[in-house]
Design an enzyme around this catalytic site. Structure first.
Site, short mmCIF file in Angstrom:
data_model
loop_
_atom_site.label_atom_id
_atom_site.label_comp_id
_atom_site.label_asym_id
_atom_site.label_seq_id
_atom_site.Cartn_x
_atom_site.Cartn_y
_atom_site.Cartn_z
N GLY A 40 0.94 -1.06 -0.06
CA GLY A 40 0.22 -0.15 0.10
C GLY A 40 0.74 1.29 0.05
O GLY A 40 2.17 1.07 -0.23
N PHE A 41 0.51 2.32 0.48
CA PHE A 41 0.90 3.46 0.58
C PHE A 41 2.46 3.52 1.35
O PHE A 41 3.39 3.82 1.09
CB PHE A 41 0.36 4.77 1.12
CG PHE A 41 -0.64 5.31 0.03
CD1 PHE A 41 -0.26 6.03 -1.17
CD2 PHE A 41 -2.17 4.82 0.08
CE1 PHE A 41 -1.36 6.46 -2.10
CE2 PHE A 41 -3.03 5.54 -0.91
CZ PHE A 41 -2.50 6.18 -1.89
N GLY A 42 2.19 2.89 2.38
CA GLY A 42 3.26 2.64 3.37
C GLY A 42 4.68 1.82 2.87
O GLY A 42 5.46 2.06 2.52
N GLU A 201 -18.93 10.22 -0.81
CA GLU A 201 -18.28 10.09 -2.20
C GLU A 201 -19.19 9.16 -2.85
O GLU A 201 -19.64 9.24 -4.13
CB GLU A 201 -16.83 9.89 -2.37
CG GLU A 201 -16.07 11.29 -2.07
CD GLU A 201 -14.61 10.79 -1.85
OE1 GLU A 201 -13.79 11.72 -2.06
OE2 GLU A 201 -14.09 9.58 -1.79
N ALA A 350 -3.84 8.40 3.67
CA ALA A 350 -2.51 8.06 2.59
C ALA A 350 -1.17 9.00 3.15
O ALA A 350 -0.04 8.18 3.19
CB ALA A 350 -2.85 8.50 1.40
N GLN A 351 -1.20 10.15 3.41
CA GLN A 351 -0.16 11.17 3.44
C GLN A 351 0.64 10.68 4.62
O GLN A 351 1.82 10.41 5.25
CB GLN A 351 -0.46 12.57 3.83
CG GLN A 351 -0.45 13.36 2.40
CD GLN A 351 0.88 13.24 1.78
OE1 GLN A 351 1.96 13.25 2.40
NE2 GLN A 351 0.85 13.30 0.33
C1 LIG Z 1 -12.40 3.48 0.26
C2 LIG Z 1 -10.96 4.20 0.94
C3 LIG Z 1 -10.85 5.68 0.60
C4 LIG Z 1 -9.75 6.47 1.32
N1 LIG Z 1 -9.74 7.71 0.77
C5 LIG Z 1 -8.74 8.67 1.32
C6 LIG Z 1 -8.50 9.90 0.92
O1 LIG Z 1 -9.29 10.46 0.19
N2 LIG Z 1 -7.40 10.41 1.18
C7 LIG Z 1 -6.46 9.59 2.25
O2 LIG Z 1 -5.56 10.47 2.43
N3 LIG Z 1 -6.64 8.58 2.54
C8 LIG Z 1 -7.92 7.95 2.08
N4 LIG Z 1 -7.82 6.54 2.48
C9 LIG Z 1 -6.92 5.93 3.48
C10 LIG Z 1 -5.72 5.54 2.65
O3 LIG Z 1 -5.97 4.86 1.70
C11 LIG Z 1 -4.99 4.88 3.96
O4 LIG Z 1 -4.90 5.48 4.95
C12 LIG Z 1 -3.71 4.11 3.20
O5 LIG Z 1 -3.87 3.35 2.26
C13 LIG Z 1 -2.79 3.38 4.37
O6 LIG Z 1 -1.61 2.84 3.78
P1 LIG Z 1 -1.14 1.50 4.28
O7 LIG Z 1 0.14 1.34 3.60
O8 LIG Z 1 -0.88 1.82 5.66
O9 LIG Z 1 -2.15 0.39 4.21
P2 LIG Z 1 -2.72 -0.14 2.93
O10 LIG Z 1 -2.90 1.01 1.68
O11 LIG Z 1 -4.09 -0.63 3.21
O12 LIG Z 1 -1.89 -1.49 2.45
C14 LIG Z 1 -1.90 -2.29 3.17
C15 LIG Z 1 -1.24 -3.53 2.39
O13 LIG Z 1 -0.70 -4.64 3.04
C16 LIG Z 1 -1.05 -5.93 2.36
N5 LIG Z 1 -1.18 -6.87 3.33
C17 LIG Z 1 -2.40 -7.00 4.24
N6 LIG Z 1 -2.08 -8.02 5.10
C18 LIG Z 1 -1.08 -8.71 4.39
C19 LIG Z 1 -0.58 -10.00 4.66
N7 LIG Z 1 -1.20 -10.67 5.89
N8 LIG Z 1 0.24 -10.48 4.07
C20 LIG Z 1 0.86 -9.76 3.18
N9 LIG Z 1 0.25 -8.52 2.53
C21 LIG Z 1 -0.74 -8.12 3.26
C22 LIG Z 1 -2.18 -5.34 1.42
O14 LIG Z 1 -2.40 -6.15 0.14
C23 LIG Z 1 -1.77 -4.01 1.34
O15 LIG Z 1 -0.75 -4.07 -0.07
C24 LIG Z 1 -8.98 5.87 2.05
C25 LIG Z 1 -9.24 4.44 2.36
C26 LIG Z 1 -10.09 3.55 1.79
C27 LIG Z 1 -10.46 2.39 1.98
#
Ligand SMILES: Cc1cc2nc3c(=O)[nH]c(=O)nc-3n(C[C@H](O)[C@H](O)[C@H](O)COP(=O)(O)OP(=O)(O)OC[C@H]3O[C@@H](n4cnc5c(N)ncnc54)[C@H](O)[C@@H]3O)c2cc1C
Length: 484
Positions: A40-42, A201, A350-351
């Site tokens: 994901g973003f992280g 949305e 995301a940020q």
């Molecule tokens: C519908 C929706 C709309 C959003 N709109 C906004 C917005 O407008 N603006 C904004 O800033 N933020 C928004 N967000 C929030 C933003 O998307 C999240 O804060 C961001 O994606 C967090 O990033 P992350 O990397 O922590 O987690 P994620 O992006 O959720 O990534 C998690 C990753 O871990 C992987 N994963 C999970 N479990 C496992 C496992 N056991 N083994 C291997 N891989 C695994 C997943 O496949 C994924 O690739 C939105 C979120 C959603 C759901």
């Protein structure tokens, strides 16, 4: 999957003790191995920021793509294709020779042996790490009512968005063929639970779909009569944007024909509809075939699993309470970033994920450049050097309500309307990865916003789950073996 160069301390093995077959990029004794969980973003931004030959990076994720979650609702409502918001992680990182991308589901992390256990179909793997970045994010939460998920999908993945697309467009199809007026009304009633940005949305887009896009497409029904109900337990929609923007957004939605029910919770939800309970305890049953769950998140279970090993705390949603540098309390070489961590009440956006990932990558590279030895045991790992704390720079938040209308909260400024929408458009376009995707997204937006069309209305067998739920109601819906 081919061979990996094995070292005494840094070998990748299957659980059975066989070497992992993997195309390890320049695997060697000398470079610390950084393992990233999640794309994901992280996860993705951590990998990008670790673009340095002094570290070997392995990114393991259960999806082959990086998902731009903020635009999932546009896939669900036929504006964008899934490919536009979900580029292959492998493609994004192909120029980075020190990174290997692996598809796999991570089952466990063992901090004592410094290993990650993961699997791909029958293959069970075990990968050693020197540094670990856990970025597995959050999942949807039904607040203990997991049975609701079958009838009201959430929106966290491409599969969710495609299933919802099938259910939304499918409801109009079923309404067109049914002769029972009550059933037609049920098919044309859409209930969105949760009035944060995603719920707002979604409700706005379904309203636009019915009032603009589909208005001439049917003969037996008038799509403009579709009822869109947006429900939230809070006193106003978009609580994180402040009262004035919430009121503004609500007025705009109501002008579009969305029924906004605030201070109202879901008392029950099943295939037939939703029972709503207002703050005075009054209950109302809303017959509805298509329900969308946009409320609540809970952390990925890996957070709790690693926190338990060092006695680190997690919050009520299961997010790991990290040290100021984003490391796991008790193990400074394991980091938690993005939605899975909690620090200073930073929002799950995301940020925060991008900035925390970049912060951690910079810390790791700094230590590697200074020649600080990577630990080989959990005990060694608990020795930590002084590190800079992570400080989130809030760039603001925004949500679209309809075409040409959005709300934005940037610093102390709160504004809505066309300027906010334009800003939303530019910012989202910038974060879409790859020029070709940006171009096609722009074309699709032009088709939807200036014209009346939606380029991505295809419903395929991918929506089988949605269809099966509808089939259970006795409709003569195509069997999974037939195509739509
Ligand atoms: C519908 C929706 C709309 C959003 N709109 C906004 C917005 O407008 N603006 C904004 O800033 N933020 C928004 N967000 C929030 C933003 O998307 C999240 O804060 C961001 O994606 C967090 O990033 P992350 O990397 O922590 O987690 P994620 O992006 O959720 O990534 C998690 C990753 O871990 C992987 N994963 C999970 N479990 C496992 C496992 N056991 N083994 C291997 N891989 C695994 C997943 O496949 C994924 O690739 C939105 C979120 C959603 C759901």
């Amino acid at each position: 999957l081919a061979t990996v160069a094995l070292t005494e301390q840094n070998a990748d093995m299957t659980k059975a003790g066989h070497p992992v077959v993997s195309n390890s990029p320049r695997s060697d004794n000398f470079r610390p191995h950084v393992v990233i969980l999640g794309s994901g973003f992280g996860g993705l931004f951590a990998a990008k920021a670790l673009n340095d030959r002094r570290v070997r990076v392995t990114l393991i994720s259960r999806t082959t793509h990086h998902l731009f979650q903020p635009l999932l609702y546009q896939v669900a409502t036929g504006i964008l294709s899934e490919g536009e918001i979900a580029p292959a992680t492998r493609e994004v990182l192909r120029g980075q020779r020190n990174v290997q991308v692996l598809l796999g589901d991570v089952d466990a992390v063992d901090l004592n042996t410094r290993t990650v256990s993961w699997r791909l179909r029958q293959e069970e793997m075990c990968t050693h790490f020197d540094y670990l970045i856990v970025a597995t994010g959050a999942e949807g939460s039904y607040f203990g009512n997991n049975g609701y998920g079958r009838f009201a999908p959430g929106m966290k993945s491409v599969d969710d968005a495609l299933e919802l697309r099938g259910r939304i467009f499918g409801a109009f199809e079923l309404a067109e063929v049914t002769t029972d007026p009550a059933e037609r009304e049920r098919q044309l009633t859409f209930v969105v639970v949760g009035a944060g940005p995603t719920g707002v949305e979604m409700a706005g887009q379904i309203a636009e779909l019915s009032r603009r896009t589909l208005k001439k497409d049917f003969r037996a029904i008038n799509p403009r009569e579709a009822r869109v109900v947006l429900v939230d337990g809070a006193v106003e929609i978009l609580p994180s944007f402040g009262e004035s923007l919430g009121t503004k957004a609500r007025a705009q939605l109501e002008r579009m024909g969305v029924e906004v029910r605030v201070s109202t919770v879901v008392a029950h939800l099943d295939e037939t509809g939703v029972t709503l309970r207002a703050s005075d305890g009054a209950e109302e049953f809303v017959p509805s075939a298509c329900k969308i769950w946009a409320a609540g998140v809970s952390a990925n279970p890996l957070g709790q699993a690693i926190a338990d090993q060092t006695g680190a705390a997690v919050d009520r949603a299961g997010r790991v309470m990290v040290e100021p540098d984003c490391s796991l309390p008790g193990d400074p070489h394991v980091f938690v970033v993005g939605d899975l961590m909690t620090l200073h009440n930073y929002p799950g956006v995301a940020q925060v994920a991008i900035q925390s990932a970049r912060h951690v990558a910079k810390l790791i590279l700094g230590e590697v450049k200074r020649g600080e030895a990577a630990p080989t045991t959990h005990e060694q790992s608990s020795e930590r050097s002084e590190r800079h704390p992570f400080v989130y720079k809030d760039k603001g938040s925004m949500a679209t309500i309809s075409r040409f209308s959005a709300v934005a909260s940037i610093g102390r400024a709160r504004f809505g309307g066309f300027v906010a929408w334009l800003l939303w458009l530019v910012i989202h376009l910038v974060y879409i990865i790859g020029f070709k995707r940006q171009l096609t997204t722009l074309i699709h937006w032009a088709v939807s916003f200036f014209g009346r069309g939606r380029s991505e209305r295809t419903i395929t067998r991918q929506q089988i789950a949605g269809r099966l739920a509808l089939e259970e109601l006795g409709h003569d819906f195509p069997r999974p073996s037939s195509s739509a």
